[in-house]
Motif scaffolding. Structure first.
Motif, mmCIF file in Angstrom:
data_model
loop_
_atom_site.group_PDB
_atom_site.id
_atom_site.type_symbol
_atom_site.label_atom_id
_atom_site.label_comp_id
_atom_site.label_asym_id
_atom_site.label_seq_id
_atom_site.Cartn_x
_atom_site.Cartn_y
_atom_site.Cartn_z
ATOM 1 N N LEU A 25 0.855 -1.182 0.000
ATOM 2 C CA LEU A 25 0.000 0.000 0.000
ATOM 3 C C LEU A 25 0.896 1.239 0.000
ATOM 4 O O LEU A 25 1.703 1.419 0.920
ATOM 5 N N ALA A 27 1.345 5.372 -0.099
ATOM 6 C CA ALA A 27 0.653 6.591 0.311
ATOM 7 C C ALA A 27 0.921 7.753 -0.640
ATOM 8 O O ALA A 27 1.731 7.679 -1.564
ATOM 9 N N TRP A 36 -2.770 5.158 5.549
ATOM 10 C CA TRP A 36 -3.634 3.983 5.402
ATOM 11 C C TRP A 36 -4.292 3.539 6.710
ATOM 12 O O TRP A 36 -4.993 2.525 6.727
ATOM 13 N N ARG A 40 -6.720 0.185 6.442
ATOM 14 C CA ARG A 40 -5.791 -0.935 6.283
ATOM 15 C C ARG A 40 -6.422 -2.278 6.665
ATOM 16 O O ARG A 40 -6.207 -3.296 6.001
ATOM 17 N N THR A 49 -0.647 -6.870 4.527
ATOM 18 C CA THR A 49 -0.376 -5.534 4.005
ATOM 19 C C THR A 49 1.034 -5.097 4.369
ATOM 20 O O THR A 49 1.534 -5.349 5.471
ATOM 21 N N THR A 51 3.372 -1.609 4.229
ATOM 22 C CA THR A 51 3.488 -0.171 4.010
ATOM 23 C C THR A 51 4.917 0.253 4.323
ATOM 24 O O THR A 51 5.700 -0.505 4.908
ATOM 25 N N THR A 168 -4.429 11.849 6.351
ATOM 26 C CA THR A 168 -4.069 11.988 4.941
ATOM 27 C C THR A 168 -3.607 13.396 4.573
ATOM 28 O O THR A 168 -3.459 13.696 3.387
ATOM 29 N N GLU A 242 -10.906 6.350 1.622
ATOM 30 C CA GLU A 242 -11.319 6.428 3.020
ATOM 31 C C GLU A 242 -12.811 6.759 3.141
ATOM 32 O O GLU A 242 -13.568 6.017 3.758
ATOM 33 N N ARG A 245 -14.876 4.014 1.472
ATOM 34 C CA ARG A 245 -14.212 2.721 1.669
ATOM 35 C C ARG A 245 -15.161 1.551 1.480
ATOM 36 O O ARG A 245 -14.731 0.474 1.048
ATOM 37 N N SER A 249 -12.784 -0.415 -1.059
ATOM 38 C CA SER A 249 -12.026 -1.576 -0.579
ATOM 39 C C SER A 249 -12.538 -2.890 -1.175
ATOM 40 O O SER A 249 -11.735 -3.699 -1.655
#
Length: 260
Positions: A25, A27, A36, A40, A49, A51, A168, A242, A245, A249
């Protein structure tokens, strides 16, 4: 916090969580892995995951030297090597989508499938944000500039019902030189000529109301990458992953499952 060491000796902090096939993932600009944080867990039912904190952010080193999206892609490879991961799915958003493009171009054997969210090809072929957006982000008063960014990331309804904290809006602990280096890296990205070389199955996702990275960039990417799919999320702004989501997702997970 584990770190990977890059070829130039920079230490890159990374975080691996969950079980299953690896999913990287990536950013947005001037953000650490905390980008995330709120979504996540959506992937942990079937994915491990991975990152990282870009150089200049989080717990990674912050050298005051030129950064680029190609260099960030090399840093991702250093993390995968440190973890012993030969091949992973890659989901990059905003500047992370630009980094993901170079991963798929330069390291095709390491990328199983590719999701590019709210990003662009860069260069002369990309659609730039309009003057009003640029002016709002360049306000000298930090609170006003932050408020402008918040409005570009989320709808007013979301902001009214989700008071934060927001993960974010940038890594507040970044030194000034690293912020400048990140901005230059993102602004200088241009993968247009290389995009037809991407062989990984690719999905392009974008919010229909994104002004920070204009929505018109999404079909440019999808048309340029062989066989790429395109999904626009109605009403979404830049942080579609987000705020929306519940749509985004599952959409990503379904695509990854189709190409596992």
């Amino acid at each position: 916090m584990p770190h990977a060491k890059t070829l130039d000796g920079t230490r890159i902090a990374y975080q691996a969580r969950g079980n299953g096939a690896p999913l990287v993932l990536l950013a947005g600009q001037a953000n650490s892995h905390h980008w995330w944080d709120t979504v996540r867990d959506d992937f942990h039912g079937s994915r491990r995951t991975i990152t990282l904190d870009y150089r200049g952010t989080g717990d990674s080193d912050k050298p005051d030297e030129p950064y680029s999206t190609k260099l960030f892609a090399q840093d991702v490879i250093a993390v995968l090597d440190d973890l012993g991961v030969d091949r992973a799915d890659v989901y990059g958003t905003s500047m992370g989508g630009r980094v993901a493009q170079w991963l798929a171009v330069h390291y095709p054997h390491r990328v199983r499938s590719l999701v590019l969210g709210c990003t662009s090809p860069g260069g002369l072929h990309s659609v730039e944000r309009d003057h009003d957006v640029r002016r709002s982000l360049a306000q000298p008063e930090p609170t006003a500039a932050r408020r402008a960014l918040l409005e570009l990331m989320y709808t007013p309804t979301w902001v009214a019902t989700h008071p934060g904290p927001y993960t974010t809006l940038g890594d507040s602990a970044m030194p000034a030189h690293a912020k400048r280096r990140h901005l230059a890296a993102s602004n200088r990205h241009d993968a247009w000529d290389a995009l037809p070389d991407i062989s990984a199955p690719t999905l392009v996702i974008h919010g229909s109301d994104d002004r920070l990275n204009p929505t018109a960039n999404a079909p440019l990417l999808a048309d340029r990458i062989p066989g790429a799919g395109l999904r626009l999320i109605s009403g979404a702004r830049h942080a579609y992953f987000e705020e929306f989501r519940a749509i985004a997702s599952p959409l990503v997970l379904a695509f990854l499952k189709e190409h596992q």
